[in-house]
Design an enzyme around this catalytic site. Structure first.
Site, short mmCIF file in Angstrom:
data_model
loop_
_atom_site.label_atom_id
_atom_site.label_comp_id
_atom_site.label_asym_id
_atom_site.label_seq_id
_atom_site.Cartn_x
_atom_site.Cartn_y
_atom_site.Cartn_z
N HIS B 378 0.84 -1.19 0.00
CA HIS B 378 0.00 0.00 0.00
C HIS B 378 0.88 1.25 0.00
CE1 HIS B 378 -3.59 -2.24 2.15
NE2 HIS B 378 -3.52 -2.53 0.85
N HIS B 457 7.12 1.66 5.36
CA HIS B 457 8.26 2.38 4.80
C HIS B 457 7.95 3.87 4.81
CE1 HIS B 457 10.95 -0.84 2.97
NE2 HIS B 457 10.14 -1.43 3.83
N GLU B 482 17.95 0.37 -1.34
CA GLU B 482 17.52 1.06 -2.56
C GLU B 482 18.44 2.22 -2.94
OE1 GLU B 482 13.62 2.30 -1.42
OE2 GLU B 482 14.33 3.96 -0.21
#
Lengths: 673, 673
Positions: B378, B457, B482
């Protein structure tokens, strides 16, 4: 996740616009260059260099707004327009009479490339002695009311620097001892903040024309990167304005040495000209007052057996002022309201009702008969709401009885000032937020209508508004002499040599020098020599200067007192002969409407011998130098009163050696012959 | 004018109360002593010493409130009450199974001596490994609703210290590289902030149990003096609460060395026990995902020819997970809304509608048939308002199809998160303010009702709430892997050795290690050796660990991949063998429900040889050490893949020499024989 590269990709910005070449503008002498550009996220930045050396690295610009997207990323620097300006204007009173306002201006439009496609103007004015820039919000759809959550303006120093600064946001607003640290150790700082770079270049960051906006502090994010941190407002907005409007100017004064900052008129130049018209009713003056005895706790502001503001005591002061050529007599504690818990409260103050032992009408008339004036006093405890409810009547009263100047006071902790909000309710705010910015200008303009000058204590910071409102004659806004009465610690010997290059860059300060009675409730008392006390009248600029001591101390010491009687408060010209921040400084000033010059030199705890070439004197003319210098045994600790008063004949080709004792100083009056 | 001495005089405080002797409380082992006192203004302060040496100098306490007087001065520390507590509790999952919660508690009442005579409780819990304290606001007349403008809590370090910290209040919340500076050069900092004192003692300041309150940052006022700086709220209040309520715990972890901070359970101990009951449905697991390829920009979140979340690609991942023993498959970009300007926006996201090439029902069933689960995703763009409008339906959907865990995302600039206020309107807020604190707990409790775990996150910071809500299984909240895909700069070789002693003190991080494909869009790619990638599975604690790389890179490198397949994610015990902040660290962990131990050692850019005494192994038992170490030529710059895999038989009396390459590491599995 998600970073700058992605932001660009996702938003599909027109990269060509962002990659436009940087826009530049230079100072009239070409030494200072400001460059506007965008970073890879489309954030506008500015950078400053001088003589080809970077002073400010690319530094961010923008705004965080309440409940609407930031004005921050995806912004193009467009439509550059330049112009030049050069005029010389005259101060009605000041540290110099004539000021040259000479700059190159660059105006650009900052335009969002993506929705909601808002825009605003950014204007830089670059002078030989620094620069100012401000944002101008036009009226535009979707942003009629601008609610600023934070200003994103940053100042990133390009290289190592020493900083002198006081912390922001603390209990008593501006009354701190200065820190000297590397720029990397600055905390939350107030402005002006002063820097010395490795090559001796000096910078000072501050603001000009703080009108209907929130005062700017600086927060160090990391490294040498300082960002604006606006004073909070009533609600989540630190500033609420209807467009169109302009922010204050963000200023960076730049000089080859510390003294160059002191003689810069950048802050004044960035203010609007006088809007009050004829202000000949604003009179620079020296004054005495019913004041120091309260700080020594021998008299009280409150009523009772030790009440200071009695008819008898005030008449004594009027007599003294008249006899010694002082223009005014300040009286504190004259009005009802001092008997309760008034600190940070102020609801009990009346600004029209006197204590029974103080007869305003009678004393005003008596003063007038002696050729002096009473100086009014309005302690508000920062309860601006309460003060505004009585202010009109209070100024009417003073106007009627002939009180031409009022000292206001805003004693309270930070964040505890009180104003009436748009909802009609009382709100707690900060001394330097938008609401008090508005309040102070309301006080100043209401006072101006009655030809009354304002000297605000615990004020909003000075941003040069005296140019626009010349009845805003002085203010406090730093640790004044009073800290030597009761401070723990008091002001250390370096304090005034610090103020000259920091707080005083903002404007005049009602420091209240001239104390000979050196024993006080502070551990070190008044930590200067007597000669330094005299020098402060030249070193610290204010168009109103108090002779702060008890009258008997002046009567007992007519020798040194003579300098206080002689020294003017309004100047034709000012120069700095030497100085280093927090260490020492020598200033010379030429009186306005006369031929005499005055010199003030002060040092910190170190004894020094300073050279003072007298080339500022008229060539070929002779002067009698009336010298007030530290005696051979003088020392701020235990021989403060060791002063030598002597005369010499001098001319412009002479150079004096000024021997300053530890914590000492020297005052000289050069009488043209 | 007007200062502390005057304030005391004017307010006529009962000086006897203020002059009461300080109140003290010690840790169970007696080494740490906390002392409560008042300063001359009646401001309550606390100070901390250990072994008789001051760690925190007297530091202020109090509150600035909206439109009502500060809770600050004229406060007496009264009614001290002490108690002791000692229990051992069990984590349902964690870095260790059993945790001892052993403290001495001191409760005092802070009572105003003057009007408006308010009071609140202050509670200290002192452990052998540090302390926590919080304020407890009782229901009282005149303060039913508490609107906190700022918390005045300060932390003044008593001596010189080195600090590791990231700045607060910036564009992307928590994703920064750490600064190492003297404490005097800290700017606005987030917590945890870690300090090393001159004698090697380490401190970390953070908070525990951030519930319905605003996250605390630290602003350095001056010198070594840090003050709380709460994250802003919707309006002028940073926190609005109905009394009675408690603030979060302000925590100071204290250890003899850096490793002692890592093994401290203070933050967990200061949280409330599990309120969810049986949480056996919360399953620690390793997972793979449709993810890294988007960060490499070979696939996209958005729909189109490079769409990552296709049935085909997801099924490939399910097959891989099943074959290699991974529990889950994360799929990002599966739902409608990724095609517009979603960064910081999020209004277009649907949390129930899939892109046409992603069949949630079919894929869930396929996963189930293979014995793995899908992990939901989400992305909210920090638009909590929008997310909350669909959250119930979204969790219902996931529950129905058997998705037991959801990764949430809050990508947007700081200050641009969106919530619905009490007025029913959308407001812009910060990721760590009170509104998002509430939102996250709402998400976690709504998810818990459906037996779904949450991995947030761009989250609010971790304050140990996993103890109370064990389905809050992990989160991001720092620069993860990342940044090695696209960061400029990426994560430097020291990054993970920094995280262990800073961010990870707060709790688990979904860092997503395990990347072998070292060339990316970041200038230095993945700046570690392969051996270090493996070591990260032991070094960085999280009950969910991703194998983040492209599947083909694992298939091509079965040797090193074997460690990723073998390493557990749930632990019986954890120990730190050595470590210095930002330099290196060696951790060992024993798997839960098994006899094997695992070791992870990492270094920064410096090669190192670390000694690892194996005394943690069962005495007398033999183990096969499966060693994954840097090869002789290994280097993070150009020989990352140089890895040696070998076996040795070892026992508890052995000591291994761990040779780590520049930017290297070592992973060892100790298989009990």
């Amino acid at each position: 996740m998600l970073i700058r590269l992605f932001a660009l990709t996702v938003l599909s910005l027109p990269l060509t616009a962002l990659a436009a070449p940087p826009v530049r503008v230079s100072s009239p002498d070409g030494r200072i260059v400001v460059e506007l550009d965008s970073d890879p996220d489309g954030r506008p930045t500015y950078a400053v260099q001088r003589d080809g050396k970077p002073l400010l690295a690319p530094s961010r610009l923008g705004f965080l707004l309440v409940d609407t997207p930031k004005l921050d990323r995806a912004i193009a620097v467009t439509a550059p327009r330049t112009r030049s300006f050069d005029e010389t204007w005259e101060q009605p009173w000041g540290e110099r009479r004539r000021i040259r306002n000479h700059y190159n201006e660059l105006r650009v439009t900052l335009a969002e490339n993506a929705k909601p496609r808002r825009h605003l103007d950014l204007v830089f004015r670059v002078y030989d002695d620094g620069l100012g820039f401000r944002y101008e919000f036009p009226r535009q759809e979707g942003l009629p009311t601008v609610r600023i959550r934070e200003e994103l303006t940053e100042f990133t120093l390009a290289g190592d620097a020493t900083a002198w600064w006081i912390p922001a946001g603390e209990w008593n607003r501006e009354e701190y001892l200065y820190h000297r640290t590397p720029v990397e150790a600055v905390g939350d700082a107030q402005t002006p903040i002063t820097f010395r770079l490795a090559d001796g270049t000096h910078l000072s960051i501050h603001e000009a024309a703080l009108v209907d906006y929130s005062g700017m502090n600086l927060t160090r994010v990391e490294g040498r990167r300082l960002k604006a941190s606006l004073t909070p407002g009533i609600d989540g907005a630190k500033v609420t304005r209807e467009a169109p409007f302009n922010t204050p100017w963000r200023t960076v004064q730049i000089a080859d040495d510390a003294g160059g900052l002191v003689t810069s008129s950048l802050i004044l130049n960035l203010n609007e000209p006088n809007v009050l018209g004829d202000v000949s009713w604003v009179k620079p003056m020296k004054y005495v007052g019913v004041w120091w005895e309260m700080h020594l706790d021998t008299k009280t502001w409150a009523s009772g057996p030790r009440h200071g503001a009695t008819n008898e005591n005030v008449m004594k002061h009027i007599d003294f002022a008249a006899k010694n050529g002082f223009g005014g007599v300040l009286v504190e504690g004259w009005n009802v309201g001092w008997d309760g818990d008034w600190f940070g409260n102020g609801e009990d103050f009346s600004f029209t009702r006197s204590y029974p032992d103080f007869d305003l009408e009678k004393l005003s008339a008596y003063a007038k008969s002696k050729g002096v004036v009473l100086i009014g006093h309005h302690e508000t405890s920062a309860n601006a709401a309460h003060y505004e409810s009585q202010m009109g009547a209070a100024f009417d009263l003073y106007q009627r009885v002939g009180v031409p100047a009022v000292k206001t006071g805003y004693v309270s902790d930070a964040g505890q000032a009180k104003v009436i909000g748009a909802d009609g309710k009382v709100h707690y705010v900060w001394h330097e937020g938008q609401d008090l910015a508005r309040h102070h200008l309301k006080v100043v303009t209401e006072a101006a209508r009655r030809h009354i000058a304002i000297n605000a204590h615990e004020p909003i910071k000075d941003t040069g508004l005296r140019r626009t409102y010349p009845n805003w004659i002085s203010r406090e806004g730093a640790r004044g002499m009073e800290y030597n009465a009761w401070g723990n610690p008091g002001n250390p010997p370096e304090h005034e040599a610090m103020l000259v290059f920091t707080r005083l860059l903002a404007g005049p300060m009602d420091f209240t020098p001239g104390v000979f009675g050196m024993k006080t409730r502070a551990p070190d008392g008044v930590a200067t020599t007597w000669a330094k006390q005299l020098a402060l009248y030249v070193v610290i600029y204010s168009p109103i200067q108090m002779a702060a001591d008890l009258l008997e101390n002046y009567e007992a010491n007519p020798g040194p007192f003579q300098f206080i009687k002689d020294v003017p408060v309004d100047w034709e010209e000012t120069r700095v002969l030497n100085g280093e921040v927090g260490d020492y400084v020598t200033l010379v000033r030429k009186e306005r409407g006369g031929d005499n010059w005055y010199l003030g030199a002060i040092t910190d705890e170190e004894p020094r011998t300073l050279k003072a070439p007298l080339s500022f004197l008229d060539p070929g003319r002779r002067y009698t130098a009336q010298i007030y210098r530290d005696g051979p045994m003088a020392d701020w600790k235990d021989r403060r009163e060791d002063i030598v008063i002597e005369e010499r004949e001098v001319g412009s080709t002479d150079t004096l050696e000024l021997k300053l004792a530890p914590g000492g100083g020297q005052a000289i009056r050069f009488v043209a012959r």
